[in-house]
Structures are given as structure tokens and as C-alpha cells.
Design a protein around this motif. Sequence first.
Motif, PDB file in Angstrom:
ATOM      1  N   MET B  41       0.823  -1.205   0.000  1.00  0.00           N
ATOM      2  CA  MET B  41       0.000   0.000   0.000  1.00  0.00           C
ATOM      3  C   MET B  41       0.860   1.260   0.000  1.00  0.00           C
ATOM      4  N   ILE B  42       0.237   2.338  -0.424  1.00  0.00           N
ATOM      5  CA  ILE B  42       0.816   3.669  -0.272  1.00  0.00           C
ATOM      6  C   ILE B  42       0.178   4.277   0.966  1.00  0.00           C
ATOM      7  N   ILE B  43       0.978   4.763   1.903  1.00  0.00           N
ATOM      8  CA  ILE B  43       0.412   5.456   3.058  1.00  0.00           C
ATOM      9  C   ILE B  43       0.419   6.948   2.738  1.00  0.00           C
ATOM     10  N   LYS B  44      -0.772   7.528   2.649  1.00  0.00           N
ATOM     11  CA  LYS B  44      -0.914   8.928   2.260  1.00  0.00           C
ATOM     12  C   LYS B  44      -0.703   9.852   3.471  1.00  0.00           C
ATOM     13  N   PRO B  45      -0.578  11.156   3.223  1.00  0.00           N
ATOM     14  CA  PRO B  45      -0.239  12.072   4.332  1.00  0.00           C
ATOM     15  C   PRO B  45      -1.128  11.928   5.570  1.00  0.00           C
ATOM     16  N   TYR B  48      -0.052   8.688   7.202  1.00  0.00           N
ATOM     17  CA  TYR B  48       1.321   8.685   7.708  1.00  0.00           C
ATOM     18  C   TYR B  48       1.473   9.597   8.921  1.00  0.00           C
ATOM     19  N   GLU B  52       3.282   8.805  12.358  1.00  0.00           N
ATOM     20  CA  GLU B  52       4.331   9.639  12.977  1.00  0.00           C
ATOM     21  C   GLU B  52       4.016   9.901  14.448  1.00  0.00           C
ATOM     22  N   LYS B  63      12.146   4.915  25.204  1.00  0.00           N
ATOM     23  CA  LYS B  63      13.401   5.508  25.677  1.00  0.00           C
ATOM     24  C   LYS B  63      13.377   5.700  27.189  1.00  0.00           C
ATOM     25  N   ASN B  69      17.819   3.090  19.871  1.00  0.00           N
ATOM     26  CA  ASN B  69      17.478   2.744  18.493  1.00  0.00           C
ATOM     27  C   ASN B  69      18.718   2.458  17.655  1.00  0.00           C
ATOM     28  N   TRP B 141      13.012   1.028  13.951  1.00  0.00           N
ATOM     29  CA  TRP B 141      11.816   1.407  13.205  1.00  0.00           C
ATOM     30  C   TRP B 141      12.127   1.134  11.744  1.00  0.00           C
ATOM     31  N   SER B 143      10.581  -1.112   7.818  1.00  0.00           N
ATOM     32  CA  SER B 143       9.502  -1.847   7.169  1.00  0.00           C
ATOM     33  C   SER B 143       9.922  -3.296   7.041  1.00  0.00           C
ATOM     34  N   GLU B 159       4.049  -5.465   2.596  1.00  0.00           N
ATOM     35  CA  GLU B 159       5.048  -4.672   3.305  1.00  0.00           C
ATOM     36  C   GLU B 159       4.305  -3.860   4.351  1.00  0.00           C
ATOM     37  N   LEU B 161       4.976  -1.170   8.052  1.00  0.00           N
ATOM     38  CA  LEU B 161       5.922  -0.468   8.924  1.00  0.00           C
ATOM     39  C   LEU B 161       5.709  -0.933  10.350  1.00  0.00           C
TER      40      LEU B 161
END
Lengths: 477, 477
Positions: B41-45, B48, B52, B63, B69, B141, B143, B159, B161
Motif C-alpha cells: 500500500m501507499i500510506i498517504k499524508p 502517515y 508519525e 526511551k 534505536n 523502526w 519496514s 510490506e 511499517l
Amino acid sequence: MAKEKKLVEAITSMDEDFAQWYTDIVKKAELSDYSSVKGCMIIKPAGYAIWENIQKELDRRFKETGVENVYMPMFIPESLLEKEKDHVEGFAPEVAWVTQGGLEPLQEKLCVRPTSETLFCDFYANLIQSYRDLPKVYNQWCSVVRWEKTTRPFLRSREFLWQEGHTAHATAAEAEERTIQMLNVYADFCEEVLAIPVIKGRKTDKEKFAGAEATYTIESLMHDGKALQSGTSHNFGDGFARAFNIQYTDKDNKLQYVHQTSWGMTTRMIGAIIMVHGDNSGLVLPPRIAPTQVMIIPIQQRKEGVLEKAFELKEVLSDYRVKVDDSDKSPGWKFSEQEMRGIPLRVEIGPKDMEAGQAVVVRRDTGEKYTVALSELKERVGELLDEIHAHMLEKARAHRDSHTYEARTYDEFKEIIDTKPGFVKAMWCGDQACEDKIKEDTTATSRCIPFVQEKLSDKCVCCGRPAKSMVYWGKAY
Amino acid sequence: MAKEKKLVEAITSMDEDFAQWYTDIVKKAELSDYSSVKGCMIIKPAGYAIWENIQKELDRRFKETGVENVYMPMFIPESLLEKEKDHVEGFAPEVAWVTQGGLEPLQEKLCVRPTSETLFCDFYANLIQSYRDLPKVYNQWCSVVRWEKTTRPFLRSREFLWQEGHTAHATAAEAEERTIQMLNVYADFCEEVLAIPVIKGRKTDKEKFAGAEATYTIESLMHDGKALQSGTSHNFGDGFARAFNIQYTDKDNKLQYVHQTSWGMTTRMIGAIIMVHGDNSGLVLPPRIAPTQVMIIPIQQRKEGVLEKAFELKEVLSDYRVKVDDSDKSPGWKFSEQEMRGIPLRVEIGPKDMEAGQAVVVRRDTGEKYTVALSELKERVGELLDEIHAHMLEKARAHRDSHTYEARTYDEFKEIIDTKPGFVKAMWCGDQACEDKIKEDTTATSRCIPFVQEKLSDKCVCCGRPAKSMVYWGKAY
């Protein structure tokens, strides 16, 4: 003292063997490690924390200009990669191919993205219908794969981390504006955060990105006098739009092709930080990117109150990224480690300091020591971090400027390239034949046609025909 | 009103066709899109930006527990994948294989990581020598790729994330402690940030991770009564350490195997947010994860002073993630869009409101409207965002509890599974044969053996033999 010496002696001197010095720092500062996958590196916590700060700083700057983040697939079908002729010629020889998924062979092989222009174009062709859908200013943070033959940690590896921005605009002028805007974001980031001065310019046609109309670049100079391409921004015009049929209806209801850009910066900047700022005691991190800005090292930490005081100072300095090294190593060992890891400031606090109400503050970049009253510590540390940044940038600029030469004849050019590591400014006729000859004769390449032009002479340094522009030349990573 | 209706009508009702409702929201809220790569897939804004925020919140919590990381290669040589027997059997059938690099076939094929236990083990085997090197608490972090046959956006794709934590410890007790600690981090994150209540428990041997000694899970319930595994934490004991020879010398100078854990959470949580909180007007985002928490919508925005006031309120609300929709669409259209995108609060401001010194504030979760004096807007918005979070969590918990059933006989069990979507609590003898039979008869699987046990009866719901534990069963995504 034997142990401390051993730690320091383990680094090769940069003047003796720069490549080995680089490898030593990568290893001793625990930035990265080799993996079982040839040509692919492991980025260790100390290295990845630098990358996280690069991401944070760049991402904030991107978003201030309207960038939105997305995530695209890591695979590109062969037929998609082949849609733009120059692009596939540039990348096909160095991609990794997936030919089997699960237990079945794939009907069409997929390459692991070396860069994602084709995926974004395919996406935009569906997404963009009208002028109302423009501009699209998307970016992704991801890893890409290029099957390099020779690799070096951070500088060239088969897989690396980067961001790639991909934009689509209604007009050629808007695309050009965005291309330059992002180049400036990179340049400002390098100077303001990494303390690395850069030359901004345009790549020659020979050196531009596969499929681009124009590639802009920022070039920096490493301590050994070799250049490093540090970030690029490409204007594609409508070339990809025509290949992928990305059209929109404008306000007059006419079909138009979009104009596109892309721009990227990578983990190779960690290599640049090492090679611009490092010294024979190890890494020297610019304060604004340093994961730890201040290391507090207790002296005679078993004495009553010392550790408590160290942690109290940590609280006092909590506006900065600060740690206490309370391990059971000797102070000297801790000093060496803090130096090796490039932590910008060290604060030493022991019983005598406590009695005097002060601490000793030591700069990593110059080694200067300051005795600072505890009541002034917070303010002084803030000032010193700013001073260190300014000094590191200034020092790097002075080094670059003193290693930038001018050549007016080809003999002069060859002699400088041969004997004086650095940039050489020289005039060029614009003909790729001269570029090819220079590379063959000297291994130097054109780094960029700088935005700030000077007229050193009327003639091409190579062929003597009328010159079109001044070019920065150099040997490069 | 015609346009607004069209926008709203375009979503299928969740009661009519839940799967289509889900797909409609993914599309209309512009969370993701299909790509040319089947199953990716495409993760659009808009999607995403949720990821984030998930990253930011989880990473901070990691942490705080000492996680560092790193980044490991995306490829695993076949021989490395094969080192742990159960692990390779679990994953080899669903990996993508790279067989060609550049123009040459590879000597050893590489799989694209489906998960990175083997890479971390290989790394740790070199890195860890002494008890001083322990613990290692690393995370990445990235994919990962699993060659699934049937895919759905966010829930199952080739795929996706995620983050994967991998730790190594000196003792079994420490490893167990870390495994549970990270499960608790996930559970707290789900409740405190995503407003999703979870059941914590252990997976049965049949359902545990390939190579793990114990897998712990958090399970959540979607609006349609299906379960979603929302995060897992695995204790590997010393199984991988023995397969990869990860040994350290302890304080008595004896060689010991390390004990390891791994734990992960993925972009599928975006699917969970949709399916737990969404309604027939679209997405409903929990305030703490919403990329935009407040959308200010000017009414009669061409009237003098309205747009200025809207942007003034944006400044007033700048402690929150706030935007102004000043596009030239109608207010009704903007309301529908804000609802579709799940933005928790909408602030309406027009000439009449300005005259009265107030604004209209509308909650996305309940639709409730409030008239709020402008002088109190900032405080009220903060309170409302907290109230919305609490209400969404409570509502999700009530839905889960009212869709959690108890079964004491097999007939009862089968009838509930058949007619009442949700969790079924029932006793189990511990024999996999019963688990297999239940799955075959009902398609329900054991979700977990919850930490909070109840004794519903003495007998296994399936075979009638003495029961060992109470299990949550359900149909799952």
C-alpha cells in the motif's frame, strides 16, 4: 594511565592514513558495524542517534515549507522502472532484484527501490486530476538499495537511509522555485546544524541525476581535501510527467503536464561530520546534532556527595542533552571516551571543585578548560555550545577556503590536483569532452557550476576555447 | 446541500457491510491508496501523520525504559535465516527473495527481512562478550515484508511499517521482566493514547511466535466483534542464544548463554483506530493521536474580519494541533470533511459569533455542540479533548464488555461464536487438539490466556477434561 593510552593509541593518525583514521573512528566511537550482509552496515546507537537528530531537524524545516510525509512501497515492478528511458539506464545496472515471493517465482520481477521517482509518478498519475490538486509536496524517510561494488560505512553502502522528496507543480517556474528552495534548506541545515559550510551550484549534464533536466548540489570539503556531494535537488521539468502521463486540467479546462522535482539527503552526512570535524582524539560532534551535548564526569566519585552533586548538575543542565558517566572506570578513561565519542562539552566535578563552588568545563573542539562557578554553569554551558558551533563552522570554512585553488592553465590545473588536495576553481567551455579528459587525466570530476560565478579567464582551462562558466573541480567520495 | 450529501452518502453503512465501510473510510479519509505493487500500500499524508504520532509516543515511552534505536540491514542471507529451526519454518514460506544484485546473480540468496531476530542474534554474538556488555536493549523502526496471499490496507499487507525491539539479558528473570514491561508499555499506550482498551495475556503454544518460549499479547475488539492482535512481546529464553552461540562470561568468569526478548507494534494499529472508533460519518480519531486536533471553520468567510478572527483563534489555540479550513468550499462541505477525517473538535466562527464574542464548538465523537465564550475557548478546548479521550475509551470498553461472553458447554460456545460477534471466555484443558477442533468447528482461535484468570468451571469447554486455564476465544483479523 596504561589503559587510557591504549584507548587513544588505537586510532590511526589522520595525517598518516586518513582512510584508516576514518574507519577507526567509526569503530571506536561505535557508530556502525559490519554485518553478515556484504556491503550493508549496522548503524549502532551512537550513530543512529545522530541520524535521529538529523531527521528531526530536517523534517521540521521541511514541514515549515509545506512538505507532507508519506510512505511508498519498497518494491518497483520492472515495467514501472523502465518507463523513463534515462532513469532506467542510470539505475538498472545497480539494483537488487526480487524474483521469488513465498514459495512461488514472481511473474514480474521487482527491484528494491534505489530511489522512488517511478513510484511517485505512478501515484501522481492517479492522484492528480485538476489544478486544484497541485502542488503535491511529498517526502518519505526510508532506506534504499544500490548494489555498489566497493563500500565504506556511511559513505557508500548497498543499503542506506535517506529522505526523498518528490513534488509536482502546475508550472515550470514553481518547480524551479521548489528545487532551489530545498537546496537552500539543505545548505542552511548543513551550516546551522552540522557546522559544515557548503558550495551551492548546478551539476554539469554529465553529473546530473538520471532523468533530470537540472540537478543542483551542495558540495562540502572533507579534512583530507576530497569533496563530498552532500545533498541534491533535481528539477525534472515535464520529462517524467510525459513518460508517466501525469496531466491536470488547468483553469481554462486544458490538459497540461505537471512539472516535478525531487531532492534527497542521506546517512552519508554522518560520514561528512566525521571527516569535516574529527581529529586524532576521535569524533568531534557539532553541538546542535550531538545526541549528548554535555558529559558530566565525577572525580573521586566514591567520596561523599560527589555523585549526588554530579546528578544535581545534570538537573541544572537539563535544558541541554546531558549525561553523567557514573561507571566504575577511571576519570582519565572517561575523558578519553568522551573525546572519542565527540561529546562537545565535559563537566568535571570533584571534592575540590565542590568546596570551591565550581566545576571544570572542557571543550571538545579546542581542548580549552574553563573554571566556572556553579551558579553560572547553566548559562555558561549554553554560551559555550553556541561558541563551539560558531568556531567549528568557522574552522571548517577556513580549511575549505585555504584548500580552494584557482587554475588558469591546464598545467597549473594538473599540478594543483596532483599536489594540493582541495577544490580547484577553473573555467570550462561547457563541452563534456573536456570534462571527460580532465577526469581521465586527473581523476578529478566537476563538482558543480557554483551559483556565485567568478571570471578567472576567458578560456576553458582544458581546451582553451571560450569559457562558459567557472566550475569547482575536485576528487570526490 | 447536494454536494455535502454526496460526500456523506459515499460511505457504506458499517451495519450493512463492515468490510466495505472500512475500505470506504481508508479511501475517503485519504489514509492509504493501492499501488502498482500487488499487496503493497501507499500510506498517504493523513495516514502517515497518524503513524508519525504513534512513533513519537511509543518511542518516547521506549526511551524512558532505556531502549536505544539502531538500524539493521533489510536483507537476511538464507543461511542466517536457517539457523534457528522453528523460526525458519515459521517464516521461510512467506518471504521475498532477492536473487540478483546489479547485473549478477547472487551467490547466496537474500530474503527481505520479515522480522530481524536472526540479524540481531548475529550482531549480538559479536557484540556481547562479558556481563558488562549486558543488557542490550535495542529497537529499530523499519519496514518488513511478508508475502501474504490476501491483503487489506493496514491490517495485512505484503510490506508494513513497524518497530521491533530486540534485547539480550544475563538472566532468564531479567528477560521475562523486560517481556512483560514492554507488553505493559503497549497496553498503556493503547489505552492512554489510542483510547483502545486491551486484554493482556499469553498466547497458547499453537499461536506463539516461531522460535519463542512464550509470546504475550494485547488483544482488542473491533466494532464488528472481531479481535485484533495489537502488539506482541516474546520471551525467547536462551533458544536463539544457543542457535547463534551468544555467550558472555559472567562475574565468576564462566560462559553463559544470554536470554532474549523481542516485541513489536505495527501500522495495523491505524486499522484498529478505524475499526474501534469509526462511525458512519467516517473516521473518529482519538485526540492524543490526531494529527489535527481542532479544525477551525469560518462561516461566511468573505465577510469582513471573519478569516482574520479564524486565524486569531488559531493563535489562541496554538497549544493544540490546530488548522483553519479557509478553502473556498461551503461550510457544510467542510463539516463533512472534518467529520470524515475524524478531527476531534470543530470550531465554527462567523459574524454572529464574533458579535456575541463566542464560537460554536462541535465534538466529533458525540456530535454535541457547545457555545463557548472566546475568552474561555483555549481552556474549554483542552478540557474537551481530554473528555473526548475518556469518553472514547469508555465507549470502546463498554462495547468490548458487552460483546464478551462466557461459555460453559461446547454447544453454548458454538452458538455464541455463531450468532454473537465478540470474545468468548471459556475454560481449556491446555491440549492443542481442542484448540484445533474449535478452530475447525467455528473458525474462532484462542486469542490469549489472560493474566486475569476466572474459573468459569472445572472442565475444558471442548473435551470436558479438567481445565487448566480460562482462554479468550474469537474470530480475528
